[in-house]
Structures are given as structure tokens and as C-alpha cells.
Write an enzyme that holds these catalytic residues in place. Structure first.
Site, PDB file in Angstrom:
ATOM      1  N   LYS A   1       0.851  -1.198   0.000  1.00  0.00           N
ATOM      2  CA  LYS A   1       0.000   0.000   0.000  1.00  0.00           C
ATOM      3  C   LYS A   1       0.882   1.242   0.000  1.00  0.00           C
ATOM      4  O   LYS A   1       1.893   1.307   0.702  1.00  0.00           O
ATOM      5  CB  LYS A   1      -0.908  -0.013   1.226  1.00  0.00           C
ATOM      6  CG  LYS A   1      -1.876   1.165   1.301  1.00  0.00           C
ATOM      7  CD  LYS A   1      -2.728   1.071   2.557  1.00  0.00           C
ATOM      8  CE  LYS A   1      -3.696   2.241   2.693  1.00  0.00           C
ATOM      9  NZ  LYS A   1      -4.520   2.152   3.914  1.00  0.00           N
TER      10      LYS A   1
ATOM     11  N   SER B   1      -9.128   2.636   3.443  1.00  0.00           N
ATOM     12  CA  SER B   1      -8.300   3.264   2.429  1.00  0.00           C
ATOM     13  C   SER B   1      -7.380   2.305   1.698  1.00  0.00           C
ATOM     14  O   SER B   1      -6.652   2.705   0.789  1.00  0.00           O
ATOM     15  CB  SER B   1      -7.460   4.369   3.082  1.00  0.00           C
ATOM     16  OG  SER B   1      -6.594   3.817   4.058  1.00  0.00           O
TER      17      SER B   1
ATOM     18  N   SER C   1      -9.381   0.366   7.686  1.00  0.00           N
ATOM     19  CA  SER C   1      -8.891   0.532   6.314  1.00  0.00           C
ATOM     20  C   SER C   1      -8.498  -0.750   5.600  1.00  0.00           C
ATOM     21  O   SER C   1      -8.352  -0.755   4.383  1.00  0.00           O
ATOM     22  CB  SER C   1      -7.693   1.495   6.289  1.00  0.00           C
ATOM     23  OG  SER C   1      -8.125   2.813   6.473  1.00  0.00           O
TER      24      SER C   1
END
Length: 466
Positions: free
Chosen positions: A80, A156, A180
């Protein structure tokens, strides 16, 4: 080649060991999936094909010489874009960060994977600094759900979840500051695991402080356990890191749930849940009962901790933006700027009072787990909603603010929690069930998830294997 991209890490390693598959072929299969689907779903901020193939070729030589570097030699993985990766920019989904700087350090989890030979494919998309529960930013655009590209995958860590769902890599590092990893896991039908805080070392420290956990998004529980074996190690850069336990998270993974005391809370006693979501989660809970767990419907008993969470979230945003120049702040998303302004208005007494309330919540959950080994809840009260909006427009939450009520409490309490796919709505959208255990009981979460997965394994997104 397409089928290779669907193999789990353990399957790949077995094939490498028996010389039935090369690491280069596995990497090419993952890159082929990226080339096929990424234009539609936008899961990657950066794809480094040349470096990935070079790393795969080096791994292949090691395997041919009978000398693999570690547990994940030749396994394609992604990171990520909130976590540092040596040699690649970490832009955090923001135009405020320039790529024209030296990128000479890996985050601890990235270090552990690369040290053991895993092949880095690239960086997955995130919302700007991970500030919201969907995955879009002015830098990378909109990331879309593979089950319906008009819908969000959540966030996210949405890019990582989409990559996992579509076989664009095998292992995917994610972060979770309020849900997330679990939110996009639920909305895309993959497995998302947030370990106990400190179990996976983090560096540099996140602006959200000890809310911020590092975990994984994968297709199988075994792959999550396998990844944890590699990344769950102390790193001197992380002041909060837990000591190494030398735990094999794949051991006793099939222990089952017979005899476990499991609490099932359908709504925490204070939130609304979509009817279809509630029914699918209840059906999943019934599976645990059929597997001889002792299941009782009971709420954990705490008052909605959203005000506590908001205090830390807003203070973190204020801290983040104070580190930027006025020119940098000007290009940051308005919603994040507004959150930071709320944080600037907080007093020290308000912040310390929130800390006291957080500690009280943690003690309450520790007492709760004296009576129950696990807690089951919906991961989310809703299914995926249209892209282009920060929160759903639904009657579940009239103010459209608290649409992730089941996830962030366990960032406050630092407990291990996972989202496991548990079925589909009539419109074909995935739903997740959340499994929570007491702090440090990471293996127990994985064992329970594996027991369910043995009955209901992962289902590919429609058309992904065509």
C-alpha cells in the site's frame, strides 16, 4: 498463465520446490492480471514490471540451486502506498508529496518480505494519507470495485483489496487506522486481517499514532497466516513493537472452533444494519454454531465510541498538516483540511480525556473477553456504494457519517480483528463478517476464520479468470 495468478502462496511454493513452476512464470502471471484489469479498476499507483521480473529471475536461480532465501522466495506481493519501499516513491495518494527525492528505506514489513525473497510488483492505491474509507485521490483517481466498477471497494486500502480479489499478486500489505483493511475486504469479498497493535512493526510513525495497524489483504486465511510468519517481528525503529514470540501462525490453523465461547453482536445495540447484510452475517454465525462453538447473542456493552475515535482522528490530521508548507496544504483534499481544522480546535484537556475514555474502553473489552473467546459482528452495516462520494447516501445512517461502526472500536482497543467473506446479496455484492479476539490472540482469529473458510472458500469476481 491466467490460472497461475489464482494460486495461493503455499501452492506456489510447493510448485517451486518440485520445479513444476518457475518464479518468473508466477510473476508474469500476476503482471498479466495487472495489465488486463488495472485500467478498469485502478488498483495500482505504481507498477514496476522491470524490477519485478529481475527479482523473479534472481529468485528462480536460487530455487534451481536448491537455496531459496526464505519463506516467501519468489512470491509476488504489493505494498500500500502509505508504506515506504526502497527504490519506489511513497506518495501517500497526495500531490503534496514530491517523487523527486531519495527513496532509500523500506518499512519494516516491506523489509521482512524482501529479505526473504518476495517479489515486489508495485504500490497499491490509497485515499490521500488514508484519511477516508474509500479509495480515491486527486493524485491517482478513483479505485473501483471488481464486482461492479460503478461502486467503491472501500478504503483506504482499496487498491490492495482489489489486487487481492483479481489475483494481481499473491500477498498484499495493507494498513488499518479505523477499518482501512477490513472495510475493503468486506466490500470486495477477500480476507483482511488487522493484527494486534505492535505485532507488525511500523515505521515511520503514522500521524494517527497507535490507531495505525499494519496487516494484510489476501484470498485465503492460510496466506494471511503465512505472511504474518514473515512480517510479525520486532524492528528497532518501532518503539511500540511487541517482542518476537517465534509463533508459527500456520500451526494448528485447522484446530477449529469446537468449544470456543463466541459472542455474536448483530448491531452493538445502537446501530442499524441493512437487512440483507444482517441475514448473511446471521447465517455465517450459524455456521460457527454448527462447528460446535458455543454461540450466544450478546452485545459487548460499550457506548458508541465514535466521539473518542474522532478526537484522535482529527488531532492526527491536524498534526499531519502542520508538517506541510502553505503551498503543500493548498493541494490537499478539502475534506482532510476540514478534519485537520477540527483537530486544531481541540484542547489538550479534550485530548487527554479521550485518552482516558479509550483506556476505559480497552479495559471493558478485556473484561468482556474473560467470558468470550471471540466476538462476531458484521464488518459493515452496508454493501458497496457508488464511487465519487466519501460515504454512502443511505437510510442506515441519516447523517451519512458513521457507516463503519463495527471497525474503528477495535483500533481504539488495539485488538486483532479480521473481515471474512460470508456471502453475496441478491445484487451479487459481497458481505463480510468480522471476527475479533482479545489482544495478542491473533492466532485465535485466524483459526476461527479458517474454520469458516473450510466450509465456504473464496469466490472469484465474475469474469476475473476469463
Amino acid at each position: 498463465m491466467s490460472d497461475i495468478a489464482d494460486f495461493s502462496a503455499s501452492q506456489l511454493l510447493s510448485l517451486y520446490r518440485d520445479r513444476q513452476l518457475s518464479t518468473v512464470a508466477a510473476t508474469k502471471a500476476a503482471l498479466e492480471r495487472i495489465n488486463t484489469y488495472n485500467n478498469s479498476v485502478n488498483a495500482f499507483a505504481i507498477v514496476d514490471e522491470n524490477t519485478a521480473l529481475a527479482e523473479a529471475q534472481a529468485s528462480e536461480v536460487r530455487w534451481l540451486n536448491g537455496n531459496p532465501r526464505g519463506l516467501v522466495d519468489g512470491i509476488p506481493f504489493t505494498v500500500k502506498d502509505l508504506l515506504l519501499t526502497k527504490g519506489l516513491p511513497t506518495l501517500r495518494g497526495s500531490k503534496a508529496i514530491t517523487s523527486h527525492q531519495s527513496w532509500e528505506e523500506n518499512a519494516p514489513a516491506v523489509d521482512r518480505l524482501r529479505e526473504q525473497g518476495a517479489v515486489l510488483l508495485g504500490k497499491t492505491t490509497t485515499s490521500e494519507f488514508g484519511w477516508k474509507g474509500v479509495t480515491d485521490s486527486s493524485l491517482t483517481g478513483i479505485t473501483r470495485n471488481p464486482w461492479n466498477t460503478d461502486l467503491t471497494p472501500g478504503g483506504s486500502s482499496g487498491g490492495a483489496a482489489v489486487a487481492a480479489a483479481l489475483g494481481m499478486g499473491t500477498l498484499h500489505l495493507a494498513t488499518d487506522g479505523g477499518g482501512s483493511s477490513r472495510t475493503p475486504a468486506a466490500l470486495t469479498g477477500v480476507f483482511g486481517f488487522k493484527p494486534t497493535f505492535g505485532r507488525v512493526s511500523g515505521y515511520p510513525s503514522a500521524h494517527t499514532g497507535s490507531l495505525f495497524h499494519i496487516g494484510v489483504l489476501v484470498r485465503t486465511v492460510t496466506d494471511a497466516a503465512f505472511t504474518l510468519n514473515v512480517i510479525a517481528h520486532s524492528d528497532v525503529r518501532d518503539w511500540y513493537a511487541l517482542p518476537d514470540e517465534k509463533q508459527d501462525y500456520t500451526s494448528d490453523l485447522d484446530k477449529g472452533v469446537a468449544g470456543l465461547r463466541i459472542a455474536y453482536s448483530p448491531n452493538f445495540g445502537y446501530t442499524e444494519v441493512d437487512v440483507e447484510v444482517a441475514a448473511l452475517v446471521k447465517a455465517a454465525v450459524d455456521v460457527f454454531a454448527k462447528l460446535d462453538a458455543i454461540v450466544e447473542e450478546v452485545d459487548p456493552g460499550f457506548v458508541n465510541p465514535r466521539p473518542i475515535f474522532q478526537t484522535f482522528w482529527q488531532a492526527g490530521a491536524a498534526k499531519l498538516l502542520r508538517g506541510f508548507s502553505p503551498e503543500q496544504q493548498a493541494v490537499i483534499e478539502e475534506g482532510l483540511q476540514a478534519t485537520a481544522k477540527e483537530g486544531d480546535r481541540l484542547t489538550l484537556v479534550e485530548y487527554l480525556s479521550a485518552q482516558d475514555a479509550r483506556e476505559a474502553l480497552g479495559r471493558e473489552m478485556q473484561r468482556f473477553h474473560q467470558n468470550y473467546d471471540l466476538l462476531l459482528t458484521p464488518t459493515l452495516p452496508i454493501v458497496a456504494f457508488p464511487v465519487g462520494q466519501n460515504r454512502p447516501q443511505s437510510s442506515i445512517d441519516p447523517q451519512h457519517r458513521d457507516w463503519t461502526p463495527f471497525t474503528y472500536p477495535f483500533n481504539l482497543t488495539q485488538q486483532p480483528a479480521a473481515s471474512l467473506p460470508c456471502g453475496f446479496t441478491k445484487n451479487g455484492l459481497p458481505v463480510g463478517i468480522q471476527i475479533v479476539a482479545a489482544k495478542y490472540k491473533d492466532l485465535l482469529v485466524l483459526q476461527a476464520a479458517k474454520a469458516y473458510e473450510n466450509v465456504f472458500p473464496f469466490i472469484m469476481p465474475l469474469g476475473a479468470s476469463n
